[in-house]
Write a protein that holds these residues in place. Structure first.
Motif, PDB file in Angstrom:
ATOM      1  N   ALA A  31       0.830  -1.205   0.000  1.00  0.00           N
ATOM      2  CA  ALA A  31       0.000   0.000   0.000  1.00  0.00           C
ATOM      3  C   ALA A  31       0.866   1.257   0.000  1.00  0.00           C
ATOM      4  N   GLU A  32       1.959   1.237   0.758  1.00  0.00           N
ATOM      5  CA  GLU A  32       2.863   2.397   0.824  1.00  0.00           C
ATOM      6  C   GLU A  32       3.529   2.639  -0.525  1.00  0.00           C
ATOM      7  N   ILE A  33       3.970   1.567  -1.180  1.00  0.00           N
ATOM      8  CA  ILE A  33       4.569   1.703  -2.513  1.00  0.00           C
ATOM      9  C   ILE A  33       3.545   2.281  -3.479  1.00  0.00           C
ATOM     10  N   GLY A  34       2.329   1.770  -3.431  1.00  0.00           N
ATOM     11  CA  GLY A  34       1.267   2.279  -4.297  1.00  0.00           C
ATOM     12  C   GLY A  34       0.971   3.744  -4.042  1.00  0.00           C
ATOM     13  N   ARG A  35       0.923   4.139  -2.768  1.00  0.00           N
ATOM     14  CA  ARG A  35       0.659   5.544  -2.417  1.00  0.00           C
ATOM     15  C   ARG A  35       1.751   6.451  -2.954  1.00  0.00           C
ATOM     16  N   LEU A  36       3.004   6.039  -2.792  1.00  0.00           N
ATOM     17  CA  LEU A  36       4.120   6.868  -3.253  1.00  0.00           C
ATOM     18  C   LEU A  36       4.164   6.937  -4.782  1.00  0.00           C
ATOM     19  N   SER A  50      14.972   2.284  -5.731  1.00  0.00           N
ATOM     20  CA  SER A  50      16.262   1.807  -6.234  1.00  0.00           C
ATOM     21  C   SER A  50      16.439   0.312  -6.023  1.00  0.00           C
ATOM     22  N   SER A  51      15.361  -0.371  -5.730  1.00  0.00           N
ATOM     23  CA  SER A  51      15.408  -1.825  -5.600  1.00  0.00           C
ATOM     24  C   SER A  51      14.013  -2.369  -5.820  1.00  0.00           C
ATOM     25  N   ASP A  52      13.938  -3.670  -5.974  1.00  0.00           N
ATOM     26  CA  ASP A  52      12.656  -4.351  -5.959  1.00  0.00           C
ATOM     27  C   ASP A  52      12.351  -4.685  -4.506  1.00  0.00           C
ATOM     28  N   VAL A  53      11.143  -5.157  -4.253  1.00  0.00           N
ATOM     29  CA  VAL A  53      10.808  -5.614  -2.906  1.00  0.00           C
ATOM     30  C   VAL A  53      11.627  -6.865  -2.617  1.00  0.00           C
ATOM     31  N   ALA A 110      12.308  -9.850   0.364  1.00  0.00           N
ATOM     32  CA  ALA A 110      11.713 -10.461   1.552  1.00  0.00           C
ATOM     33  C   ALA A 110      12.733 -11.342   2.242  1.00  0.00           C
ATOM     34  N   GLY A 111      12.667 -11.377   3.550  1.00  0.00           N
ATOM     35  CA  GLY A 111      13.526 -12.235   4.353  1.00  0.00           C
ATOM     36  C   GLY A 111      12.778 -12.664   5.597  1.00  0.00           C
ATOM     37  N   PRO A 112      13.426 -13.361   6.501  1.00  0.00           N
ATOM     38  CA  PRO A 112      12.728 -13.851   7.693  1.00  0.00           C
ATOM     39  C   PRO A 112      12.202 -12.737   8.593  1.00  0.00           C
ATOM     40  N   GLY A 113      12.822 -11.564   8.528  1.00  0.00           N
ATOM     41  CA  GLY A 113      12.391 -10.457   9.384  1.00  0.00           C
ATOM     42  C   GLY A 113      11.292  -9.601   8.796  1.00  0.00           C
ATOM     43  N   GLY A 114      11.076  -9.715   7.482  1.00  0.00           N
ATOM     44  CA  GLY A 114      10.045  -8.896   6.859  1.00  0.00           C
ATOM     45  C   GLY A 114      10.369  -8.594   5.409  1.00  0.00           C
ATOM     46  N   ARG A 115       9.721  -7.565   4.877  1.00  0.00           N
ATOM     47  CA  ARG A 115       9.877  -7.164   3.479  1.00  0.00           C
ATOM     48  C   ARG A 115      10.329  -5.713   3.435  1.00  0.00           C
ATOM     49  N   GLN A 116      11.124  -5.369   2.407  1.00  0.00           N
ATOM     50  CA  GLN A 116      11.622  -3.998   2.304  1.00  0.00           C
ATOM     51  C   GLN A 116      11.797  -3.600   0.858  1.00  0.00           C
ATOM     52  N   ILE A 117      11.849  -2.284   0.663  1.00  0.00           N
ATOM     53  CA  ILE A 117      12.197  -1.696  -0.627  1.00  0.00           C
ATOM     54  C   ILE A 117      13.014  -0.443  -0.327  1.00  0.00           C
ATOM     55  N   LEU A 118      13.932  -0.105  -1.223  1.00  0.00           N
ATOM     56  CA  LEU A 118      14.729   1.109  -1.057  1.00  0.00           C
ATOM     57  C   LEU A 118      14.180   2.202  -1.958  1.00  0.00           C
ATOM     58  N   LEU A 119      14.132   3.398  -1.404  1.00  0.00           N
ATOM     59  CA  LEU A 119      13.664   4.600  -2.079  1.00  0.00           C
ATOM     60  C   LEU A 119      14.779   5.620  -1.944  1.00  0.00           C
ATOM     61  N   THR A 120      14.933   6.506  -2.914  1.00  0.00           N
ATOM     62  CA  THR A 120      15.927   7.578  -2.776  1.00  0.00           C
ATOM     63  C   THR A 120      15.228   8.919  -2.698  1.00  0.00           C
ATOM     64  N   ASP A 121      15.812   9.817  -1.908  1.00  0.00           N
ATOM     65  CA  ASP A 121      15.285  11.183  -1.839  1.00  0.00           C
ATOM     66  C   ASP A 121      15.832  11.967  -3.023  1.00  0.00           C
ATOM     67  N   PRO A 122      15.442  13.237  -3.186  1.00  0.00           N
ATOM     68  CA  PRO A 122      15.904  13.998  -4.359  1.00  0.00           C
ATOM     69  C   PRO A 122      17.423  14.109  -4.488  1.00  0.00           C
ATOM     70  N   ALA A 123      18.168  13.951  -3.387  1.00  0.00           N
ATOM     71  CA  ALA A 123      19.630  14.042  -3.447  1.00  0.00           C
ATOM     72  C   ALA A 123      20.290  12.673  -3.579  1.00  0.00           C
ATOM     73  N   GLY A 124      19.509  11.590  -3.624  1.00  0.00           N
ATOM     74  CA  GLY A 124      20.057  10.256  -3.761  1.00  0.00           C
ATOM     75  C   GLY A 124      20.299   9.522  -2.453  1.00  0.00           C
ATOM     76  N   ILE A 181      16.367   5.552   1.666  1.00  0.00           N
ATOM     77  CA  ILE A 181      15.353   5.335   2.688  1.00  0.00           C
ATOM     78  C   ILE A 181      14.887   3.899   2.520  1.00  0.00           C
ATOM     79  N   GLU A 182      14.906   3.143   3.583  1.00  0.00           N
ATOM     80  CA  GLU A 182      14.397   1.778   3.543  1.00  0.00           C
ATOM     81  C   GLU A 182      12.994   1.772   4.137  1.00  0.00           C
ATOM     82  N   LEU A 183      12.020   1.387   3.337  1.00  0.00           N
ATOM     83  CA  LEU A 183      10.665   1.193   3.830  1.00  0.00           C
ATOM     84  C   LEU A 183      10.545  -0.278   4.188  1.00  0.00           C
ATOM     85  N   PHE A 184      10.174  -0.572   5.417  1.00  0.00           N
ATOM     86  CA  PHE A 184      10.243  -1.940   5.935  1.00  0.00           C
ATOM     87  C   PHE A 184       8.933  -2.344   6.590  1.00  0.00           C
ATOM     88  N   GLN A 185       8.413  -3.496   6.167  1.00  0.00           N
ATOM     89  CA  GLN A 185       7.237  -4.083   6.800  1.00  0.00           C
ATOM     90  C   GLN A 185       7.690  -5.330   7.547  1.00  0.00           C
TER      91      GLN A 185
END
Length: 136
Positions: A83-88, A97-100, A102-116, A119-123
């Motif tokens: 949902a967060e990826i969809g909202r953004l 800067s990555s695909d989703v 997944a690992g034993p601790g959860g799922r994540q994707i990397l996002l970059t701010d305007p300066a590069g 930010i790791e979004l983690f569920q």
């Protein structure tokens, strides 16, 4: 809001302080604390104080020779990663800067701010179900 002495501070070097403030406050739920653009601003989310240092700030001084930038990133926990990826993406952001992953601790994707900066979004993974033990 958390008292300033209880905040964990992270400094990100940015090329455009106003663009960075807009990115973090509009898309990631940060609140503006101080705005001394174009040199500096800081934004706060929970106990995290993100210091956004532009080229004119004292925090943007060059690092000593021989040191290179790390792959550090801030880690933001979200309830529903998809949902967060969809909202953004609906807000026009395409700086993933990555695909989703997944690992034993959860799922994540990397996002970059305007300066590069990363930010790791983690569920987090759901907590394992526990069974109640029988009494004596």
């Amino acid at each position: 809001m958390t008292a300033p002495e209880q905040l964990a501070g992270v400094r990100y070097l940015v090329d455009d302080v106003a663009a960075a403030v807009d990115f973090y406050t509009t898309h990631l739920g940060f609140a503006l604390s101080t705005n001394a653009a174009p040199a500096f601003a800081d934004v706060v989310r929970g106990p995290l104080r993100l210091l956004l240092s532009g080229p004119a700030s004292s925090g943007a001084r060059a690092t000593p020779p021989g040191l290179t930038a790390g792959r550090n990133r801030i880690h933001l926990i979200v309830d529903d990663l998809d949902a967060e990826i969809g909202r953004l993406r609906s807000a026009g952001l395409s700086s993933f800067s990555s695909d989703v992953v997944a690992g034993p601790g959860g799922r994540q994707i990397l996002l970059t701010d305007p300066a590069g900066n990363l930010i790791e979004l983690f569920q987090p993974a759901p907590a394992p179900a526990t069974t109640a033990s029988a009494g004596p």
